[in-house]
Scaffold this motif. Structure first.
Motif, PDB file in Angstrom:
ATOM      1  N   LEU A   1       6.706  61.621  68.867  1.00  0.00           N
ATOM      2  CA  LEU A   1       7.230  62.374  67.727  1.00  0.00           C
ATOM      3  C   LEU A   1       8.727  62.593  67.865  1.00  0.00           C
ATOM      4  O   LEU A   1       9.195  63.188  68.842  1.00  0.00           O
ATOM      5  CB  LEU A   1       6.534  63.732  67.620  1.00  0.00           C
ATOM      6  N   SER A   2       9.487  62.132  66.883  1.00  0.00           N
ATOM      7  CA  SER A   2      10.889  62.519  66.811  1.00  0.00           C
ATOM      8  C   SER A   2      10.963  63.978  66.381  1.00  0.00           C
ATOM      9  O   SER A   2       9.981  64.559  65.900  1.00  0.00           O
ATOM     10  CB  SER A   2      11.623  61.639  65.793  1.00  0.00           C
ATOM     11  N   ASN A   3      12.122  64.567  66.543  1.00  0.00           N
ATOM     12  CA  ASN A   3      12.267  65.965  66.129  1.00  0.00           C
ATOM     13  C   ASN A   3      11.990  66.134  64.640  1.00  0.00           C
ATOM     14  O   ASN A   3      11.341  67.098  64.208  1.00  0.00           O
ATOM     15  CB  ASN A   3      13.673  66.464  66.462  1.00  0.00           C
ATOM     16  N   ALA A   4      12.462  65.175  63.840  1.00  0.00           N
ATOM     17  CA  ALA A   4      12.284  65.276  62.392  1.00  0.00           C
ATOM     18  C   ALA A   4      10.809  65.168  62.012  1.00  0.00           C
ATOM     19  O   ALA A   4      10.314  65.926  61.166  1.00  0.00           O
ATOM     20  CB  ALA A   4      13.101  64.191  61.686  1.00  0.00           C
ATOM     21  N   VAL A   5      10.100  64.237  62.632  1.00  0.00           N
ATOM     22  CA  VAL A   5       8.683  64.073  62.315  1.00  0.00           C
ATOM     23  C   VAL A   5       7.888  65.271  62.807  1.00  0.00           C
ATOM     24  O   VAL A   5       6.992  65.772  62.112  1.00  0.00           O
ATOM     25  CB  VAL A   5       8.143  62.761  62.918  1.00  0.00           C
ATOM     26  N   ARG A   6       8.221  65.761  63.998  1.00  0.00           N
ATOM     27  CA  ARG A   6       7.522  66.946  64.512  1.00  0.00           C
ATOM     28  C   ARG A   6       7.728  68.134  63.581  1.00  0.00           C
ATOM     29  O   ARG A   6       6.780  68.869  63.273  1.00  0.00           O
ATOM     30  CB  ARG A   6       8.021  67.283  65.920  1.00  0.00           C
ATOM     31  N   ASP A   7       8.955  68.315  63.120  1.00  0.00           N
ATOM     32  CA  ASP A   7       9.229  69.442  62.224  1.00  0.00           C
ATOM     33  C   ASP A   7       8.434  69.309  60.924  1.00  0.00           C
ATOM     34  O   ASP A   7       7.868  70.295  60.419  1.00  0.00           O
ATOM     35  CB  ASP A   7      10.724  69.508  61.901  1.00  0.00           C
TER      36      ASP A   7
ATOM     37  N   GLN B   1       6.428  55.176  68.085  1.00  0.00           N
ATOM     38  CA  GLN B   1       6.860  56.330  67.313  1.00  0.00           C
ATOM     39  C   GLN B   1       6.042  56.517  66.036  1.00  0.00           C
ATOM     40  O   GLN B   1       5.689  55.553  65.350  1.00  0.00           O
ATOM     41  CB  GLN B   1       8.336  56.211  66.953  1.00  0.00           C
ATOM     42  N   VAL B   2       5.754  57.767  65.725  1.00  0.00           N
ATOM     43  CA  VAL B   2       5.068  58.125  64.489  1.00  0.00           C
ATOM     44  C   VAL B   2       6.086  58.142  63.351  1.00  0.00           C
ATOM     45  O   VAL B   2       7.193  58.661  63.501  1.00  0.00           O
ATOM     46  CB  VAL B   2       4.400  59.505  64.613  1.00  0.00           C
ATOM     47  N   VAL B   3       5.695  57.561  62.221  1.00  0.00           N
ATOM     48  CA  VAL B   3       6.534  57.617  61.027  1.00  0.00           C
ATOM     49  C   VAL B   3       5.718  58.213  59.896  1.00  0.00           C
ATOM     50  O   VAL B   3       4.483  58.193  59.911  1.00  0.00           O
ATOM     51  CB  VAL B   3       7.062  56.223  60.621  1.00  0.00           C
TER      52      VAL B   3
ATOM     53  N   TRP C   1      -4.370  58.621  57.255  1.00  0.00           N
ATOM     54  CA  TRP C   1      -4.471  58.896  55.819  1.00  0.00           C
ATOM     55  C   TRP C   1      -4.323  60.382  55.543  1.00  0.00           C
ATOM     56  O   TRP C   1      -3.580  60.781  54.624  1.00  0.00           O
ATOM     57  CB  TRP C   1      -5.826  58.402  55.298  1.00  0.00           C
ATOM     58  N   ALA C   2      -5.012  61.224  56.293  1.00  0.00           N
ATOM     59  CA  ALA C   2      -5.020  62.657  56.006  1.00  0.00           C
ATOM     60  C   ALA C   2      -3.642  63.283  56.156  1.00  0.00           C
ATOM     61  O   ALA C   2      -3.261  64.171  55.378  1.00  0.00           O
ATOM     62  CB  ALA C   2      -6.022  63.368  56.919  1.00  0.00           C
ATOM     63  N   PHE C   3      -2.880  62.837  57.149  1.00  0.00           N
ATOM     64  CA  PHE C   3      -1.576  63.447  57.427  1.00  0.00           C
ATOM     65  C   PHE C   3      -0.412  62.625  56.891  1.00  0.00           C
ATOM     66  O   PHE C   3       0.751  62.980  57.112  1.00  0.00           O
ATOM     67  CB  PHE C   3      -1.409  63.669  58.935  1.00  0.00           C
TER      68      PHE C   3
END
Length: 611
Positions: A244-250, A166-168, A208-210
């Protein structure tokens, strides 16, 4: 994912794998195949699903390559792995070669015949690498062939699945700058370079960029992905949507378009068809992406990854976080050194047991400080006696050696905390060291101090600084075969470009960069010595009586250096003063975090040297 001490998989003999690969190459009409240590994202550390070089050859170091021909094969490693490669690879199958003095393309040039067809995976080789191999093939009237399918994958029947973590988001209060602000800065760089877009293929650049992090790669908190920066439009992040969780995607969708990775080739073709000027770093961009652009008549502008320098120049918030991480990590390291001082010579400890103990101390320190240990920053190099002479030794159950009295123990390790990345090496005498050990250790220490105390003008290269760390060794006819220093990220890669302190370090350090200071000495079959602290490049400042401002270094690693290994007679008064001042600072900074036996050890281990 913390350290795995299992030996490399040997489910099938390496020879059988080599035979199978050659049979596959013959079936598809190829004379040979290039196997880099690389994944599709050009990172130094790669997931298990991309460890093709290790699976085929047995060599599991972090840098290398192999070339397989019909009647011979070679594996290429640098000076860090000259001993390790011969321990892990059957030289009857693969001839070990030096990656620096005889790189794969030069070796191949001497082996090719007219009409040979050499295959490569265009996802795994960069544009620069392909050009070198193309030149070697052209010189022999041979052909370099880009393949749609990797031949190793075709025979690797039990290949692990690709990572899917998962992306954080990295909080702004730790990043020191919002992702929106970073993207605006990067767009300004694109405008300066007069390009319409830039390909980002390195995962730490994207992280780093995001302001995102992940766990797709061992020890490096990155998410495997790609990105396109556009000068006048929103960037696009290409990532497996399941990460991507919904929160991270948003949150990410507020600043970037989100697409699956497979959409990148079509978007590159569209840029090419529109005649856009696209910045490509030939050292990091997979050849496949460049082909997609050029086939569509796109305009390629070669240059460095636009993220690399901004990422390396740490802001004040990042530096403060890193200093906190080093205080936490220094307390853990000191507890470990105190424990080792008590138990190392008893005969019951091994390379694996002490490495596990160090990791446990780090976990305790992180928990106590409210900043948990999220990962170790690389596989701990835990080398007792002769194993310490293997520069990037990786202990496993088959090689695990006991610590013995009268030997040296070298431990190179690091941690990933959300506020910083650490990397430290200490060499410890188990029992009484020999006079030779003390001489060599002190010469390494003199080099370490020379670099730590260096003052230098803007524009001084890493290669120029590198000589400072080697001078005391050179005077005794000694040297070491690795670089003196590499860049370090902030909760990112422990090995970060673009600056390095080495014989080949051509770029100058700049204020805010975090580098390692790690000279060493290695006596094959006997012992290894390395002393490593991390240092920050300080802003230019005047020197009294001088007429130019000078940069310098701030040492941020905090842990005692073994006084039992120092031959004080070899140190100058200034070197003794530095050593005493460093130890006094270590004591003052770490004492509030320690108690009991660890505090007693710290006080004893940081006493002034006796002249």
């Amino acid at each position: 994912m913390f350290q795995n001490f299992d030996a490399p998989s040997r489910a099938h003999p390496i020879t059988d794998r080599l035979v199978a690969l050659r049979a596959h190459l013959a079936r598809v009409g190829l004379s040979g195949f290039i196997v880099p240590h690389a994944d599709e994202y050009q990172g130094e550390y790669i997931p298990a699903s991309a460890e093709r070089l290790a699976w085929l050859t047995g060599f599991n170091g972090s840098a290398g390559a192999a070339v397989v021909l019909a009647d011979e094969a070679a594996v290429f490693v640098d000076g860090r792995y000259t001993l390790q490669v011969r321990d892990q690879v059957d030289v009857a199958d693969f001839t070990p070669e030096d990656l620096i003095s005889l790189p794969p393309h030069q070796w191949l040039k001497g082996k090719l015949k007219a009409g040979d067809r050499i295959g490569y995976d265009p996802r795994l080789l960069t544009l620069a690498e392909v050009r070198r191999f193309e030149a070697a093939c052209k010189a022999n009237k041979a052909e370099l062939v880009a393949l749609d399918e990797n031949p190793v994958d075709a025979i690797w029947t039990d290949r692990p699945a690709a990572p899917l973590t998962q992306v954080v988001q990295q909080p702004d209060e730790l990043a020191g700058e919002t992702a929106d602000a970073k993207i605006e800065r990067l767009q300004a760089i694109l405008a300066e370079k007069d390009v319409d877009a830039a390909i980002l293929a390195q995962s730490d650049s994207i992280a780093w960029a995001f302001n995102i992090r992940g766990a797709d790669v061992p020890h490096n908190p990155v998410v495997l992905s790609y990105a396109l920066l556009r000068r006048d439009e929103r960037p696009t992040l290409y990532v497996d949507g399941r990460k991507l969780s919904n929160a991270v995607r948003d949150a990410l969708s507020e600043r970037a378009d989100i697409k699956e990775e497979r959409a990148l080739l079509a978007d590159l073709a569209a840029l090419g068809a529109a005649g856009r000027r696209v910045l490509v770093d030939p050292q990091t961009t997979p050849a496949l992406f460049v082909t997609a652009l050029t086939d569509a008549q796109g305009v390629i502008v070669e240059g460095s990854d636009p993220v690399v320098l901004p990422k390396a120049r740490k802001n004040a918030v990042e530096l403060d976080g890193t200093r906190r991480a080093h205080r936490r990590d220094g307390a853990a390291m000191t507890r470990f050194l105190a424990w080792l001082d008590e138990n190392g010579a008893k005969g019951g400890e091994t390379e694996i047991s002490v490495a596990k103990k160090l990791e446990a101390f780090r976990a305790e320190a992180g928990a106590a400080d409210g900043m948990p240990l999220l990962e170790i920053s690389f596989d701990t190099i835990s080398g007792a006696g002769p194993d310490g002479a293997i520069v990037h030794y990786r202990v496993n159950e088959a090689t695990d050696r006991k610590l013995e009295t009268g030997t040296l123990y070298l431990v190179d390790s690091g941690a990933q905390y959300r506020d910083g990345t650490t990397d430290i090496t200490r060499t410890v005498a188990i029992g009484q060291p020999t006079a030779e050990m003390r001489d060599r250790f002190t010469r390494v220490l003199k080099g370490h101090i020379a670099l730590a105390t260096a003052r230098f003008p803007k524009g001084t290269s890493g290669a120029q600084l590198d000589t400072l760390a080697r001078h005391a060794l050179w005077q005794a006819g000694l040297d070491f075969d690795h670089g003196t220093g590499h860049g370090v990220g902030v909760f990112l890669s422990v090995h970060e470009g673009p600056v390095r302190i080495s014989k080949a370090g051509h770029l100058p350090p700049e204020p805010g960069m975090i580098l390692s200071n790690e000279p060493g000495y290695y006596k094959t079959g006997a012992y290894g010595i390395r002393i490593e602290n991390l240092i920050v490049v300080t802003p230019p400042a005047p020197i009294e009586g001088g007429d130019r401002e000078m940069l310098g270094f701030e040492t941020i690693t905090l842990a005692p250096i073994d006084r039992n290994l120092i031959d004080v007679a070899l140190l100058s008064p200034a070197e003794r003063a530095w050593m005493d001042a460093y130890h006094a600072r270590v004591r003052d900074m770490l004492a509030p975090s320690l108690d009991g036996a660890a505090l007693d050890f710290l006080i004893a281990a940081t006493q002034p040297l006796e002249a």
